[in-house]
Scaffold this active site. Structure first.
Site, PDB file in Angstrom:
ATOM      1  N   ASN A   1      40.292  15.581 -21.558  1.00 39.87           N
ATOM      2  CA  ASN A   1      39.135  14.973 -20.894  1.00 39.87           C
ATOM      3  C   ASN A   1      39.515  13.778 -20.025  1.00 39.87           C
ATOM      4  O   ASN A   1      38.651  13.038 -19.561  1.00 39.87           O
ATOM      5  CB  ASN A   1      38.077  14.564 -21.926  1.00 39.87           C
TER       6      ASN A   1
ATOM      7  N   HIS B   1      38.662   2.526 -25.740  1.00 39.75           N
ATOM      8  CA  HIS B   1      37.621   3.084 -26.613  1.00 39.75           C
ATOM      9  C   HIS B   1      38.182   3.879 -27.797  1.00 39.75           C
ATOM     10  O   HIS B   1      37.431   4.542 -28.501  1.00 39.75           O
ATOM     11  CB  HIS B   1      36.574   3.898 -25.834  1.00 39.75           C
TER      12      HIS B   1
ATOM     13  N   PRO C   1      31.286   6.855 -19.315  1.00 40.49           N
ATOM     14  CA  PRO C   1      31.274   8.002 -18.400  1.00 40.49           C
ATOM     15  C   PRO C   1      30.485   9.178 -18.947  1.00 40.49           C
ATOM     16  O   PRO C   1      30.390   9.372 -20.167  1.00 40.49           O
ATOM     17  CB  PRO C   1      32.754   8.355 -18.289  1.00 40.49           C
TER      18      PRO C   1
ATOM     19  N   SER D   1      29.974  13.522 -17.886  1.00 35.70           N
ATOM     20  CA  SER D   1      30.896  14.642 -17.673  1.00 35.70           C
ATOM     21  C   SER D   1      31.272  14.723 -16.198  1.00 35.70           C
ATOM     22  O   SER D   1      30.779  13.962 -15.364  1.00 35.70           O
ATOM     23  CB  SER D   1      30.242  15.946 -18.118  1.00 35.70           C
ATOM     24  N   MET D   2      32.133  15.700 -15.844  1.00 35.61           N
ATOM     25  CA  MET D   2      32.688  15.774 -14.503  1.00 35.61           C
ATOM     26  C   MET D   2      31.689  16.198 -13.425  1.00 35.61           C
ATOM     27  O   MET D   2      32.017  16.169 -12.245  1.00 35.61           O
ATOM     28  CB  MET D   2      33.899  16.711 -14.490  1.00 35.61           C
TER      29      MET D   2
ATOM     30  N   SER E   1      28.158   8.405 -14.347  1.00 30.58           N
ATOM     31  CA  SER E   1      28.694   7.444 -15.301  1.00 30.58           C
ATOM     32  C   SER E   1      28.001   6.105 -15.115  1.00 30.58           C
ATOM     33  O   SER E   1      27.323   5.881 -14.100  1.00 30.58           O
ATOM     34  CB  SER E   1      30.207   7.280 -15.106  1.00 30.58           C
TER      35      SER E   1
ATOM     36  N   HIS F   1      31.217   5.426 -25.990  1.00 31.07           N
ATOM     37  CA  HIS F   1      32.321   5.494 -25.025  1.00 31.07           C
ATOM     38  C   HIS F   1      32.092   6.549 -23.958  1.00 31.07           C
ATOM     39  O   HIS F   1      32.893   6.688 -23.037  1.00 31.07           O
ATOM     40  CB  HIS F   1      33.638   5.775 -25.742  1.00 31.07           C
TER      41      HIS F   1
END
Length: 397
Positions: free
Chosen positions: A162, A270, A302, A304-305, A309, A326
């Site tokens: 990740n 984190h 953050p 996800s992609m 975030s 986190h």
């Protein structure tokens, strides 16, 4: 929301999420942690999910003890972010070249630099204590001494899973640079070495879960672990600093006409241990998938992609041991995500983001994660939002 308190064997379990939403395996892990003789508090973040020994998204405060498996194998994993002087108006319609330049400058996956990065040649990087840091490698566990060259070449590399590098816009149109990584393979090997030692110690033989084995104060095993733990946390911080310096250099060259400037970098671990004091007691606070959110502390949470975030500022809530989540947190395992989603799903869920869209990153699809907005809403008493970011480019390992 404020926390919900659940009963635990030694301490109450404070949860910043609906307990009914937490999978059974993760709830059992929380109950197991609450049985440890050394525990003084347990706070559960809204991104909580099943982990190894202890859940991801938990804050474990102990007196005179630390659990290496609860820290995890990616010691010091965390985030860095920086606001730039670029705005949306400075950007081209096609950001594929920028993505390629980032991938050329920063090794991803199992990659590493051909030779150790000279910090003096990295734009924007200040590394006071660099030589002292590497001299202390001579005092880490003998089991990893032969890894020095690789550790030096991996300094300033992303890794896989990740971990990511992102080029983002906030809601005002300002460009931010952001990345997520940790202590690379050297941190993993140090963690596994010490976890193996802890599990063999006599005082850990009757624990409900062998992955909760601890080191206790005033023992040589604890002293050795603390030495290696804090070194690996520093490695992770330097690793992110080197990558951010390389990232800034790419952006500075790619947008040369704009004469890009950068604000101070925000950085936060984190997956780590900190020595902190609560109610007059010295505690070892393990944040496994949690950031420090003391009053005024800047943090990065953050999603996800394919989502977004948040840059946040801590409110200093002592009930959570000055902590916050986190990230979004997984709602399904990597294997489950691979079974459920396809590359077509990935393309749809990352539409508008310049990123990999192949089968190798399907397990990182947004649908495998909890909604980041909901996670933020559940911790309004822990942090305040400073900025919301949306990625335009996402580089994965």
């Amino acid at each position: 929301m404020s926390y919900v308190e659940m009963p635990g064997a030694k301490v109450p379990i404070r949860m910043w999420t609906d307990p009914a939403s937490v999978e059974d395996g993760a709830m059992q892990q929380l109950r197991n942690v609450a049985t440890l003789p050394w525990i003084k508090g347990l706070a559960v973040m809204p991104d909580v999910h099943y982990g190894k020994g202890a859940t991801v998204g938990s804050v474990i405060a102990m007196h005179g003890a630390v659990c290496p498996a609860a820290v995890g194998v990616d010691i010091g994993c965390g985030m860095s972010a920086v606001k730039t002087s670029l705005t949306s108006g400075d950007l081209p319609g096609d950001l594929s070249r920028l993505r390629s330049r980032i991938e050329q400058a920063i090794p991803v996956g199992r990659g590493m630099h051909r030779e150790a990065v000279d910090p003096g040649r990295v734009f924007g990087l200040t590394t006071g204590g660099w030589d002292d840091f590497w001299s202390r490698f001579d005092h880490v566990a003998d089991a990893v001494k032969f890894r020095r060259e690789r550790a030096m070449q991996q300094m300033g590399s992303l890794g896989s899973g990740n971990h990511f590098i992102e080029f983002c816009l906030d809601e005002t149109g300002a460009v931010w640079l952001m990345l997520h990584s940790g202590s690379r393979n050297i941190g993993k090997e140090l963690a596994e070495h010490h976890i193996g030692i802890a599990q063999k110690l006599p005082h850990n033989q009757d624990l409900v879960d062998r992955d909760l084995a601890v080191f206790v104060s005033e023992t040589p095993q604890m002293a050795a672990y603390r030495n290696d733990l804090f070194w690996a946390q520093e490695y992770a911080k330097y690793n992110r600093a080197v990558m951010m310096g390389l990232f800034q250099e790419v952006v500075r060259k790619e947008f040369r006409k704009a004469k890009v400037t950068f604000d101070p970098v925000i950085s936060c671990h984190h997956n780590y241990v900190a020595e902190e004091q609560y109610d007059g007691m010295d505690l070892l606070v393990t944040r496994k998938g949690a950031i420090r959110a003391g009053s005024g502390d800047f943090g990065i949470i953050p999603g996800s992609m394919g989502t977004g975030s948040y840059i946040v500022k801590g409110l200093g809530n002592a009930a959570s041991f000055n902590s916050a989540s986190h990230g979004a947190g997984r709602r399904m395992s990597r294997n489950a995500a691979k079974r459920r989603f396809t590359t077509r799903d990935l393309e749809e869920q990352t539409r508008g983001v310049e990123c990999r869209k192949d089968s190798g990153v399907v397990d990182e699809i947004p649908g495998a994660y909890k909604p980041i907005e909901r996670v933020i809403d559940q911790q309004r008493d822990l942090v305040e939002v400073v900025a919301k970011l949306k990625q335009l480019v996402c580089v994965k390992g």
